[in-house]
Design a protein around this motif. Structure first.
Motif, PDB file in Angstrom:
ATOM      1  N   LEU A 275       0.756  -1.261  -0.237  1.00 48.42           N
ATOM      2  CA  LEU A 275       0.052  -0.063  -0.403  1.00 48.42           C
ATOM      3  C   LEU A 275       1.108   1.444  -0.109  1.00 48.42           C
ATOM      4  CD1 LEU A 275      -2.260   1.268  -0.162  1.00 48.42           C
ATOM      5  CD2 LEU A 275      -2.641   0.811   2.670  1.00 48.42           C
ATOM      6  N   PHE A 276       0.533   2.022  -0.744  1.00 42.74           N
ATOM      7  CA  PHE A 276       1.441   3.270  -1.210  1.00 42.74           C
ATOM      8  C   PHE A 276       0.678   4.523  -0.619  1.00 42.74           C
ATOM      9  CE2 PHE A 276       2.850   6.900  -4.144  1.00 42.74           C
ATOM     10  CZ  PHE A 276       4.109   7.452  -2.727  1.00 42.74           C
ATOM     11  N   THR A 277       0.819   5.192   0.975  1.00 40.69           N
ATOM     12  CA  THR A 277       0.105   6.085   0.973  1.00 40.69           C
ATOM     13  C   THR A 277       0.531   8.232   0.723  1.00 40.69           C
ATOM     14  OG1 THR A 277      -0.748   4.798   2.841  1.00 40.69           O
ATOM     15  CG2 THR A 277      -1.072   6.958   3.010  1.00 40.69           C
ATOM     16  N   ILE A 278      -0.634   8.123   0.160  1.00 42.90           N
ATOM     17  CA  ILE A 278       0.660   9.562   0.352  1.00 42.90           C
ATOM     18  C   ILE A 278      -0.428  10.464   1.729  1.00 42.90           C
ATOM     19  CG2 ILE A 278       0.195  11.888  -1.252  1.00 42.90           C
ATOM     20  CD1 ILE A 278       0.356   9.691  -4.044  1.00 42.90           C
ATOM     21  N   VAL A 279       0.407  11.205   2.254  1.00 44.72           N
ATOM     22  CA  VAL A 279       0.565  12.629   3.185  1.00 44.72           C
ATOM     23  C   VAL A 279       0.268  13.555   2.981  1.00 44.72           C
ATOM     24  CG1 VAL A 279      -0.344  12.745   5.546  1.00 44.72           C
ATOM     25  CG2 VAL A 279       0.073  11.026   4.821  1.00 44.72           C
ATOM     26  N   GLY A 280      -0.841  14.521   2.426  1.00 44.57           N
ATOM     27  CA  GLY A 280      -0.454  16.101   2.268  1.00 44.57           C
ATOM     28  C   GLY A 280      -1.502  16.320   1.699  1.00 44.57           C
ATOM     29  N   ILE A 281      -1.791  15.910   0.544  1.00 42.17           N
ATOM     30  CA  ILE A 281      -2.898  16.139  -0.474  1.00 42.17           C
ATOM     31  C   ILE A 281      -3.813  14.669  -0.515  1.00 42.17           C
ATOM     32  CG2 ILE A 281      -1.086  17.088  -2.014  1.00 42.17           C
ATOM     33  CD1 ILE A 281      -0.609  15.785  -3.852  1.00 42.17           C
ATOM     34  N   THR A 282      -5.086  15.613  -1.542  1.00 46.77           N
ATOM     35  CA  THR A 282      -6.105  14.399  -2.009  1.00 46.77           C
ATOM     36  C   THR A 282      -5.853  14.235  -3.427  1.00 46.77           C
ATOM     37  OG1 THR A 282      -7.625  16.631  -2.634  1.00 46.77           O
ATOM     38  CG2 THR A 282      -7.900  15.888  -0.587  1.00 46.77           C
ATOM     39  N   GLU A 283      -6.638  12.669  -3.929  1.00 50.46           N
ATOM     40  CA  GLU A 283      -6.330  12.366  -4.879  1.00 50.46           C
ATOM     41  C   GLU A 283      -6.818  13.784  -5.886  1.00 50.46           C
ATOM     42  OE1 GLU A 283      -7.956   9.152  -7.838  1.00 50.46           O
ATOM     43  OE2 GLU A 283      -8.450   8.856  -6.237  1.00 50.46           O
ATOM     44  N   LYS A 284      -7.624  14.099  -5.423  1.00 51.56           N
ATOM     45  CA  LYS A 284      -7.787  15.729  -6.692  1.00 51.56           C
ATOM     46  C   LYS A 284      -7.089  16.583  -6.737  1.00 51.56           C
ATOM     47  CE  LYS A 284     -11.850  18.949  -7.852  1.00 51.56           C
ATOM     48  NZ  LYS A 284     -13.090  19.979  -6.844  1.00 51.56           N
ATOM     49  N   GLU A 285      -6.211  17.137  -5.732  1.00 53.49           N
ATOM     50  CA  GLU A 285      -5.376  17.820  -5.743  1.00 53.49           C
ATOM     51  C   GLU A 285      -3.762  17.527  -6.429  1.00 53.49           C
ATOM     52  OE1 GLU A 285      -5.877  20.090  -1.274  1.00 53.49           O
ATOM     53  OE2 GLU A 285      -5.504  17.945  -1.704  1.00 53.49           O
ATOM     54  N   TYR A 286      -4.214  16.339  -5.984  1.00 55.46           N
ATOM     55  CA  TYR A 286      -2.839  15.592  -7.191  1.00 55.46           C
ATOM     56  C   TYR A 286      -2.905  15.583  -8.085  1.00 55.46           C
ATOM     57  CZ  TYR A 286       0.607  11.859  -8.865  1.00 55.46           C
ATOM     58  OH  TYR A 286       1.211  11.076  -9.042  1.00 55.46           O
ATOM     59  N   LEU A 287      -4.127  14.873  -8.775  1.00 53.57           N
ATOM     60  CA  LEU A 287      -4.410  15.340 -10.748  1.00 53.57           C
ATOM     61  C   LEU A 287      -4.332  16.756 -10.692  1.00 53.57           C
ATOM     62  CD1 LEU A 287      -6.795  12.393 -10.792  1.00 53.57           C
ATOM     63  CD2 LEU A 287      -4.680  12.615 -11.529  1.00 53.57           C
ATOM     64  N   LYS A 288      -4.465  17.387  -9.961  1.00 57.20           N
ATOM     65  CA  LYS A 288      -3.864  19.189 -10.896  1.00 57.20           C
ATOM     66  C   LYS A 288      -2.582  19.311 -10.685  1.00 57.20           C
ATOM     67  CE  LYS A 288      -8.264  21.432  -8.662  1.00 57.20           C
ATOM     68  NZ  LYS A 288      -8.537  22.732  -7.376  1.00 57.20           N
ATOM     69  N   ILE A 289      -1.701  19.022 -10.162  1.00 50.17           N
ATOM     70  CA  ILE A 289      -0.750  18.742 -10.086  1.00 50.17           C
ATOM     71  C   ILE A 289       0.103  17.876 -11.256  1.00 50.17           C
ATOM     72  CG2 ILE A 289       1.660  18.782  -9.343  1.00 50.17           C
ATOM     73  CD1 ILE A 289       0.655  18.993  -6.295  1.00 50.17           C
ATOM     74  N   TYR A 290      -0.392  16.838 -11.662  1.00 48.35           N
ATOM     75  CA  TYR A 290      -0.429  15.965 -12.752  1.00 48.35           C
ATOM     76  C   TYR A 290      -1.252  15.579 -13.169  1.00 48.35           C
ATOM     77  CZ  TYR A 290       3.474  16.045  -8.665  1.00 48.35           C
ATOM     78  OH  TYR A 290       5.257  15.981  -7.470  1.00 48.35           O
ATOM     79  N   ASN A 291      -1.607  16.067 -14.361  1.00 45.41           N
ATOM     80  CA  ASN A 291      -3.055  15.964 -14.522  1.00 45.41           C
ATOM     81  C   ASN A 291      -2.920  14.681 -15.630  1.00 45.41           C
ATOM     82  OD1 ASN A 291      -1.277  17.647 -16.847  1.00 45.41           O
ATOM     83  ND2 ASN A 291      -2.764  19.130 -16.879  1.00 45.41           N
ATOM     84  N   SER A 292      -1.864  14.579 -16.303  1.00 47.72           N
ATOM     85  CA  SER A 292      -1.801  12.888 -17.207  1.00 47.72           C
ATOM     86  C   SER A 292      -1.777  12.539 -16.279  1.00 47.72           C
ATOM     87  CB  SER A 292      -0.637  13.654 -17.780  1.00 47.72           C
ATOM     88  OG  SER A 292       1.004  12.818 -16.792  1.00 47.72           O
ATOM     89  N   GLN A 293      -1.765  11.763 -15.180  1.00 48.24           N
ATOM     90  CA  GLN A 293      -1.422  10.357 -14.517  1.00 48.24           C
ATOM     91  C   GLN A 293      -2.532   9.653 -13.591  1.00 48.24           C
ATOM     92  OE1 GLN A 293       1.551  10.496 -11.178  1.00 48.24           O
ATOM     93  NE2 GLN A 293       2.569   9.549 -12.734  1.00 48.24           N
ATOM     94  N   GLY A 294      -3.990   9.689 -14.537  1.00 44.34           N
ATOM     95  CA  GLY A 294      -5.113   9.607 -14.282  1.00 44.34           C
ATOM     96  C   GLY A 294      -5.055   7.895 -14.698  1.00 44.34           C
ATOM     97  N   ASP A 295      -4.768   7.395 -15.413  1.00 39.09           N
ATOM     98  CA  ASP A 295      -4.593   6.113 -15.637  1.00 39.09           C
ATOM     99  C   ASP A 295      -3.365   5.207 -15.008  1.00 39.09           C
ATOM    100  OD1 ASP A 295      -6.125   6.739 -18.331  1.00 39.09           O
ATOM    101  OD2 ASP A 295      -4.234   6.396 -19.667  1.00 39.09           O
TER     102      ASP A 295
END
Length: 396
Positions: free
Chosen positions: A242-262
Motif C-alpha cells: 500500500l502506498f499512502t500519500i499524506v499531504g494532498i488529496t487525489e483531486k489535488e494530486y491530479l491538478k499538479i500531475y494531470n496526466s496520471q489518471g491512468d
C-alpha cells in the motif's frame, strides 16, 4: 539555565508553534539558545490576524512571541516586500537585544534591519534555508520575486555578521563574505511526545502488506512524486503493498500531475490519499509505515535546502528510499534496509522498490532501527556548536 546573556530576537515567516517547517526549525534552535543562557523572542506570522493588527504578546512553549499578520492580497505582499515596520517596533521594546536572527527575510526588510543593528551595535545573523529558482520574467509578480531573491542572496545577506546555513551549498556560497558560519540541518527534540518510543514500530503480528508512505506537499518542481507513482505502476501485480500519500488529496494530486489518471486507476487499491493532516497525524502515519520514499531533482533550490521529511523519516526509524540531494548523504542511515539511489532514473527507483519488497516483512519490522538513539538531529547535540558560534560573534 536562567537567561542572563541578553535577548535574541528571531524574525521571519515562521508560523508558530508547528504550522510549517520553518516553525519547527526556529523553535528547536531557540531551545538551544535558551539552554545557552539567552532569552529568545519570536516575531513570526499568524494567518488569522487582521492585516492592521498591533503587536500582541503570545506565550509559545515558554517563549515570548509577537506574530504579525500574514499577507493575503497582492497589495499586502508588496507592502511586506518593502518593509515590516513591526520588526523595528518590537526591537525598540527590548533593551538588551544581543542578536537579531533573520529567517529568510525579504531583501528590503533585511536591509533596514542591518542598518538598525549597525546603529545599535547589535549583531545580525541570517538563518538561510532556501534559494529559490526565481528566474527573470516580465510578469510583474515574478519580476519582483526575481529582484527580491537576487538582492537578498547576492547583496544583503552577505552583509550579515553570522550565518546559520541549512546546507553546505549555502555555507560554501557565503564563505568568502561571512566569516562566522555554521551548517545546521533541521533539528528535532527527541524528548517530544510526538516521538514517543512506545508508538514506534508496527506490531509484528499485524503483518498485512508492505506499507510505503510519502508525506509532504509536492509542488511539481520539488518532489518527483509523479515519477514515484509511475515506478510503482512498473512493479505490476507481483507485489502486495500500500502506498499512502499524506499531504494532498487525489483531486489535488491530479491538478499538479494531470496526466496520471491512468496510473492511479492502474494502482487501484494499492494507493491511498489522505490529504492534509496535522503534523502529529503525519508523524503517526509515518511511524505506522515500513518505508518512506521520496526523490528530488538536484536543482539549486533542492540542493540549497534540506528535506525536513528526511529528518522525520530518520527519527521514525522507518526504512528510507531517497536520492542524494542536499546533504542527506552525510546523515543517511546505512542500516541494511534504507537505500540511497544513485540517480533519479525509473530503473534505479524500481530496483530499490523491489529490494525492500523482497525482504521478509516480520524480520524487517523486528529489526527496525531505533531512530531516537544517537539521533544526529537531536537539538541537544548541537549546543556546543552554537555556543562556539555565538561566542565568536560576540568577540568580533
Amino acid at each position: 539555565m536562567q537567561n542572563h546573556k541578553g535577548t535574541i530576537v528571531y524574525l521571519g515567516g515562521f508560523e508558530l508553534p508547528d504550522k510549517n517547517a520553518a516553525a519547527h526549525r526556529v523553535m528547536n534552535n531557540a531551545k538551544i539558545f535558551s539552554a545557552l543562557g539567552y532569552k529568545v523572542v519570536f516575531c513570526g506570522v499568524n494567518k488569522d490576524l487582521p492585516w492592521d493588527s498591533d503587536l500582541q504578546r503570545e506565550d509559545i512553549y515558554g517563549f515570548e512571541s509577537y506574530p504579525i499578520a500574514y499577507p493575503k492580497t497582492c497589495k499586502q505582499w508588496f507592502a511586506r516586500l518593502l518593509f515590516v515596520s513591526q520588526y523595528i517596533q518590537l526591537l525598540n521594546k527590548i533593551e538588551d537585544v544581543k542578536f537579531i536572527i533573520g529567517y529568510n527575510l525579504h531583501a528590503l526588510p533585511l536591509k533596514r534591519i542591518l542598518r538598525y543593528a549597525k546603529k545599535k551595535r547589535i549583531k545580525v545573523i541570517v538563518d538561510c534555508t532556501e534559494w529559490y529558482d526565481n528566474t527573470f520574467s516580465l510578469n510583474p509578480i515574478k519580476f519582483v520575486k526575481f529582484i527580491d531573491t537576487n538582492l537578498c542572496m547576492r547583496i544583503y545577506q552577505k552583509k550579515a555578521d553570522g550565518l546559520i546555513a541549512i546546507s553546505q551549498l549555502l555555507n560554501n556560497y557565503y564563505a568568502a563574505t561571512i566569516k562566522n558560519r555554521i551548517v545546521v540541518p533541521p533539528l528535532i527534540d527527541v524528548k517530544s511526545s510526538i516521538w514517543a518510543a512506545d508508538k514506534y514500530a508496527l506490531q509484528e503480528n499485524a503483518v498485512d502488506k508492505f506499507k510505503f508512505i510519502y508525506a509532504g506537499s509536492p509542488s511539481g518542481t520539488k518532489d518527483k512524486l509523479d515519477q514515484i507513482v509511475r515506478c510503482f505502476c512498473q512493479l505490476g501485480d507481483k507485489y502486495d503493498y500500500l502506498f499512502t500519500i499524506v499531504g494532498i488529496t487525489e483531486k489535488e494530486y491530479l491538478k499538479i500531475y494531470n496526466s496520471q489518471g491512468d496510473e492511479l486507476r492502474q494502482l487501484g487499491k494499492r494507493i491511498l490519499f489522505k490529504g492534509r493532516v496535522s503534523h502529529k497525524e503525519s508523524i503517526m502515519a509515518l511511524k505506522n509505515s515500513d518505508c518512506c520514499i521520496f526523490v528530488r531533482d538536484c536543482s539549486r533550490k533542492n540542493m540549497a535546502g534540506f528535506p525536513t521529511k528526511f529528518v522525520e523519516c530518520y527519527t521514525s526509524g522507518v526504512c528510507i528510499i531517497a536520492n542524494e540531494v542536499s546533504d542527506i548523504k552525510s546523515y543517511f542511515p546505512y542500516d541494511g534496509q534504507s537505500i540511497l539511489v544513485e540517480d533519479c532514473t525509473d530503473e534505479c527507483i524500481v530496483f530499490a522498490q523491489k529490494q525492500v519488497l523482497q525482504r521478509e516483512l516480520i524480520a524487517l519490522r523486528r529489526e527496525r532501527r531505533n531512530g531516537l538513539a544517537d539521533n544526529p538531529f537531536d537539538y541537544t547535540r548541537w549546543e556546543n556548536i552554537f555556543k562556539d558560534f555565538l561566542e565568536k560573534l560576540e568577540k568580533d
